[in-house]
Design a protein around this motif. Sequence first.
Motif, mmCIF file in Angstrom:
data_model
loop_
_atom_site.group_PDB
_atom_site.id
_atom_site.type_symbol
_atom_site.label_atom_id
_atom_site.label_comp_id
_atom_site.label_asym_id
_atom_site.label_seq_id
_atom_site.Cartn_x
_atom_site.Cartn_y
_atom_site.Cartn_z
ATOM 1 N N SER A 76 0.914 -4.130 2.042
ATOM 2 C CA SER A 76 1.200 -4.101 0.605
ATOM 3 C C SER A 76 0.049 -3.487 -0.187
ATOM 4 N N VAL A 80 0.585 -0.210 -2.602
ATOM 5 C CA VAL A 80 0.313 -0.189 -4.040
ATOM 6 C C VAL A 80 -0.640 0.948 -4.377
ATOM 7 N N HIS A 83 0.496 4.607 -3.461
ATOM 8 C CA HIS A 83 1.912 4.812 -3.775
ATOM 9 C C HIS A 83 2.263 6.299 -3.847
ATOM 10 N N PRO B 81 5.767 -4.937 -3.340
ATOM 11 C CA PRO B 81 4.639 -5.401 -2.528
ATOM 12 C C PRO B 81 4.448 -6.916 -2.599
ATOM 13 N N THR B 395 6.050 -3.912 -7.970
ATOM 14 C CA THR B 395 4.736 -3.269 -7.886
ATOM 15 C C THR B 395 4.057 -3.197 -9.257
#
Lengths: 340, 436
Positions: A76, A80, A83, B81, B395
């Motif tokens: 994750s 982020v 991206h 996420p 996100t």
Amino acid sequence: MLYIVITFLWTSILLYLLMGGADYGAGIIELFTSRKNKEVTRKTLYSAIGPIWEANHMWLIIAIVILFVGFPVIYSTMSVNLHIPLTIMLLGIIARGTAFTFRHYDAVVDDMQHIYNTIFAISSFITPLFLGIIAGSAVSGRIDPQADTFLSAYIFSWLHWFAVTVGLFTVSICGFLASVYLIGEADNEHDRLRFAHKAQFFNIAAVICGMLVFTAAYFEKIPLLDWVFGNWVGRIAIVSATSTLIYMWYLLYQGKIRLLRPLAGFQVTMILLTTTYEHFPNIVILKDGGYLSLLEHSGQEKTIQALGLALLIGSVFILPALFYLIYSFQKKPFSYRESH
Amino acid sequence: MDDFIAARSQMALSLGFHIIFSCIGMVMPFFMAVAHFYWLRTGQDVYKNVTKAWSQGVAIFFATGAVSGTVLSFELGLLWPGFMKHAGPIFGMPFSLEGTAFFIEAIALGFFLYGWDRFNKWFHWFTGVVVGVSGLASGILVVAANAWMNSPSGFDYVNGQYLNIDPIEAMFNDAWFTQALHMTIAAFVATGFAVAGVHAFMILKGQNVLFHTKSFTIAAFFGCAAAILQPLSGDLSAKDVAIRQPAKLAAMEAHFKTEKSASLIVGGIPDVKNKKVDYAIKLPGFLSFLAHGDFKSEVTGLDKIPAKNHPPVMITHFAFQMMVGSGMAMMLIAIIYFFSLWKQKRWLSSNWILKLFAIATPLGFIAVEAGWTVTEVGRQPWIIYNIMRTADAVTPMPGISYSFYLFSAIYISLAIIVIFMLYRQIKMVGKLYDKP
Ligand code: HDD
Ligand code: HEM
Ligand code: HEM
């Protein structure tokens, strides 16, 4: 079990680099081929990778699944802060996969072919470029989860010379792998020679890009030299990669092609090994000096257990089938096309 | 556009796109295997031609399905996420098994598409079947992952922490079976009707009639058999939803007030402000029956659920109506089809029945899209039901709306190209696969 999972992750990345890389490289070669030779290149390419291309790209999916199941924080965080390059890479994957299939399966052969070809070649370049950029950014120490401006959080995490040069290096490696692979698939002396020249071209390109990577690392204060030469594994790997490279040039001149593929595979394996060994288990290095570690940021015990088991069981099925597939479709006497 | 809405729309778009290709990827291999089998058995060229023509189309769908699936596995992280950080290790089991299924599928596909005249013919046939079986397996596995979002299990949620994770238990959550069953049948319905419809249309146009008749028969048979089973499995799903997600059921039926002998409403326009439904046909007691198998039982309405946990009623209700409506229409067609197969063979080649199928071409896929809308929108505002809100998972990156526009443009162009290529494949049947 954790180490088994990590081994699978590393192996999937390696195999993606080798097999997916050769696959991308084939498109890159097309980009660097004169118009009159394009058609032959395309045919050779198709008969060489047609049957296995879907399988080649599965390694990426396996790697991603291992990441999000086993190492969710790493997945994750990268999703982020990286991206934008990830999205560009995805666009490349979409464009390339579909163009590759469309150009072969379009029932009518007309001007559309030209569009498919252009998209295919360009996206074959873009995708590994960004793959390299992502890999470079992960270890560059520019990812900053605490960043408070858009630029520092989402742009400068990947847009810097080090990442870009790693991207270019990846592209040239792909071109190199593909040309070596295609030498063995060509069906006449002329084409074989042509691919051998391509292999030399990309080899030189890779060496130049490699030097650029070191230069960029030096200016951006990334201790790449230490990673590569700071330990025995790295030194041995680099020496063996370089010496086999010399041997390979010799073979190319002699026109001996049997050993070329294993050698090229070996060299790329060594490169991945040196660049990951020293900072293992940290696969993402953050701006504040912190890092995301495969050992510390893994999922809970039971998850890793189940994941490892699933991977082990899966490989029992996959590996034999995959070997048989590759074996069955290795070079055949005539360039083979489907019967229509 | 608001970034949160953009992220949801992008996810919905990508999934809605992917599901079409995955249905075809799951089902077409079986149709091909049947045609292929007839060819190997009877030696009639027409079956070989059907198999080949289909496999060309399927190759296009596979490539598109594979790339859209790859996009999805990244999008889970790119867009959600916050969700993946916690959910990945819990619901990851089906995904890790799915990796194997995909891989086997890709390998088998290589053998099948490129293996004509190169292998033992039964081995070649078998690789086609393997494509189908592993496709089905991967479909079932992803749906099990989705079912976990509806019915989370396999962990203890203590003070915002996810403890004692058991991925196996998470995979076999309460919803997985009904959802996987319903989805698998849906794939057969949707693909069967779509393929049968296209071939019916070509028969009506009088082109390559033998070729298209054989193709039509295979697709229609599977599609119709599944269409009869589907409402039964839908009934199971509804009973299941009534227990585990009363809010979803209430939204599906625009059921505002908790009551006994609740009536099922058909059609109508929900008026969310005044908590009533206008212009609907009411079937008293039938909702109680649908939900709990008893005409008298009590069905929870939205009044029992805090307003901040209400799913969007309008969308869920319309989508549910659309799914059930298409389902009923297809079941009717299926009954007519089997009746004529059994008693009135000459109907089968008559124009009206072919026209019926031609009109029904998109119905199955409409039902699939609508059904997923029910499931996903009906789960809102939760991404993990009763555990994590969708808004907390999104996100932090700004500007997702641009990403949404970009992906919309790409998916629209891809859809256009795929349709265009399919059109060309069909147009070329006479030249390539069924020479006069
Ligand atoms: C050809 C497609 C098709 C057809 C004809 C039907 N469905 Fe369906 N339905 C689906 C395709 C589908 C689906 C796309 O496959 C869904 C979405 C998620 C899932 O598990 O299945 C679904 C979901 C779904 C759900 C929600 C399940 C959940 O959220 O867990 C319910 C209650 C029903 N269906 C009920 C029905 C009923 C009563 C039908 C009666 C005719 C029906 N469906 C026909
Ligand atoms: C392929 C069939 C599917 C379709 C058509 C579909 C459709 C949708 C739709 C319409 C939404 C938006 C809901 C809203 O925001 O109002 C959504 C959200 C989402 N879906 Fe699905 N879905 C499918 C399957 C799955 C599966 C298998 C998974 C995961 C395993 C999944 C994960 C998600 C996630 C993470 C979101 C975003 C969060 C949310 O809005 O709740 N979906 N999907
Ligand atoms: C209910 C929803 C879904 C169903 C039924 C489904 C089913 C399938 C099937 C049958 C395939 C193989 C056929 C083909 O390649 O066209 C496929 C491909 C793929 N799907 Fe999905 N899928 C769903 C949702 C998802 C989601 C949410 C993800 C990601 C998280 C995903 C990831 C993938 C990937 C990576 C592939 C490519 C694999 C390959 O190359 O064969 N799918 N899907």
